[in-house]
Design an enzyme around this catalytic site. Structure first.
Site, short mmCIF file in Angstrom:
data_model
loop_
_atom_site.label_atom_id
_atom_site.label_comp_id
_atom_site.label_asym_id
_atom_site.label_seq_id
_atom_site.Cartn_x
_atom_site.Cartn_y
_atom_site.Cartn_z
N GLU A 27 0.84 -0.83 -0.14
CA GLU A 27 0.09 0.03 -0.38
C GLU A 27 0.85 1.21 0.04
OE1 GLU A 27 -3.78 -0.28 2.34
OE2 GLU A 27 -2.44 -2.24 3.57
N SER A 154 -6.78 -2.94 2.01
CA SER A 154 -6.85 -1.61 0.50
C SER A 154 -7.58 -2.95 -0.28
CB SER A 154 -5.75 -1.30 -0.62
OG SER A 154 -5.53 -0.25 0.69
N TYR A 219 -10.14 3.70 -5.06
CA TYR A 219 -9.13 4.18 -5.28
C TYR A 219 -8.91 4.67 -6.48
CZ TYR A 219 -7.22 2.19 -0.46
OH TYR A 219 -6.82 2.10 0.46
N ARG A 258 -11.15 3.60 11.34
CA ARG A 258 -12.55 3.34 10.67
C ARG A 258 -12.98 1.79 10.52
NH1 ARG A 258 -10.93 3.59 5.58
NH2 ARG A 258 -11.42 1.26 4.85
N ASP A 260 -15.19 -1.06 8.62
CA ASP A 260 -16.20 -1.72 8.08
C ASP A 260 -17.44 -2.61 8.25
OD1 ASP A 260 -14.34 0.25 6.32
OD2 ASP A 260 -13.35 -1.71 5.96
N GLU A 273 -13.66 -5.13 9.69
CA GLU A 273 -12.41 -5.17 9.45
C GLU A 273 -12.91 -3.79 10.34
OE1 GLU A 273 -9.45 -4.00 7.14
OE2 GLU A 273 -11.27 -5.21 5.45
N ASN A 275 -10.39 -0.71 10.23
CA ASN A 275 -8.28 0.33 9.72
C ASN A 275 -8.12 1.40 10.59
OD1 ASN A 275 -8.90 -0.46 7.00
ND2 ASN A 275 -10.76 -0.43 7.53
N GLY A 279 -7.13 6.03 4.69
CA GLY A 279 -6.32 6.25 3.43
C GLY A 279 -6.87 7.81 3.96
#
Length: 314
Positions: A27, A154, A219, A258, A260, A273, A275, A279
């Site tokens: 990443e 990602s 992305y 964050r 999800d 998950e 994070n 990003g």
């Protein structure tokens, strides 16, 4: 930032702020973009900042004894998994985001799910995959699955599988990234909830025409749709926010991050998950949620930094 002003932040950090970015993970390119955006925000508000690429072999020598505070903008293994956090702890340097244990747990999606399972938090059923796995038995048990490397982000190395043959092929591809597991495929809507200094920001609903929210959808594609407000009722969004906060705190996470989540057609939410360093690019979700909550990008970056500064130092 409430009563925390840029002047007070500058006093607390005692000089330049270091932003760690880049690194050697898969990443890296996303981290470089995130880091550049964060550096730009600090420059705009008047905080002196230096960008440090941890792919440089001497990055620790460059920051040791020179900085009190670091903003971590690293994604993936080597930056988001507790290793950099541990190095900073050894050097006595404060940093943004979660600590060593929480970062390591969140990075390992398989062990993270084991913890949630033990706590009774809703997450899709799953099975670890190895070379000796019985592919057909796993499909018979879980049905269609999404195959994931345990310690990547990602959506790298992920693939959907509905047959034993597809499962074997997906594992073969994903195992290049380390340990792998299969997670029950949840048909429904995907949401993400940003956490900032102990509070959940407005949820975002993700819509893509791809098979799932993959690297391209995250992305590159301009076709991915982000709904914020997300369309849930107030009660449903509160349920989602509470679940996301429970997931975040269960790992010992701090500062920002964050979570999800999937929601099936029956309306049940499932944790996917956490994070710990999401990003911060022009396609990123935390800035989008912050904007809905009334924070522009520069304010968001300041809030993240302020959350990592102890109260007695400002």
């Amino acid at each position: 930032m409430g009563e925390i002003t840029v002047t007070k932040v500058n006093q607390a950090i005692g000089g330049n702020l270091a932003v760690l970015l880049g690194g050697r993970s898969s990443e890296r390119e996303i981290s470089l973009k995130s880091g550049a955006a964060v550096v730009g925000a600090f420059e705009r508000v008047g905080i002196a900042v230096d960008a440090i690429d941890v792919a440089d072999h001497n990055w620790m020598q460059r920051i040791s004894g020179k900085y009190r505070q670091v903003f971590i903008a690293l994604h993936g293994p080597g930056g988001e998994d507790g290793t950099v956090q541990g190095a900073l702890e050894c050097m006595g340097i404060s940093y943004t985001g979660s600590g060593v244990m929480a970062s390591a747990l969140a990075m390992d999606k398989f062990r993270c799910k084991l913890l949630w399972l033990g706590l009774g938090l809703s997450t899709p059923r799953f099975a670890e995959l190895t070379a000796s796995s019985n592919w057909q038995a796993i499909i018979d048990d879980l049905g269609p699955v999404i195959v994931k490397p345990a310690c990547e982000g990602s959506s790298i190395g992920m693939a959907r599988a509905a047959t034993a043959e597809e499962l074997a092929a997906a594992w073969s591809n994903a195992q290049a990234y380390g340990r792998v597991f299969a997670e029950q495929w949840i048909s429904g809507s995907e949401y993400t909830v940003a956490i900032l200094n102990g509070k959940a920001l407005p949820a975002i609903k993700l819509e893509t025409d791809a098979a799932f929210y993959d690297f391209n959808a995250k992305y590159i594609s301009d076709e991915t749709r982000y709904l914020c407000p997300c369309g849930l009722s107030a009660a449903e969004e509160q349920e989602l926010s509470d679940l996301a906060l429970a997931a975040f705190t269960s790992l010992g996470c701090a500062g920002w991050g964050r979570v999800d989540v999937m929601r099936d057609t029956a309306g049940r939410f499932y944790l996917l998950e956490v994070n710990t360093v999401p990003g911060m690019t022009d396609h990123s979700l935390v800035p989008m949620a912050a904007k809905q909550a009334g924070l522009d990008f520069d304010q968001l970056v300041l809030e993240i930094l302020a959350g990592s500064i102890t109260a007695d130092s400002i």
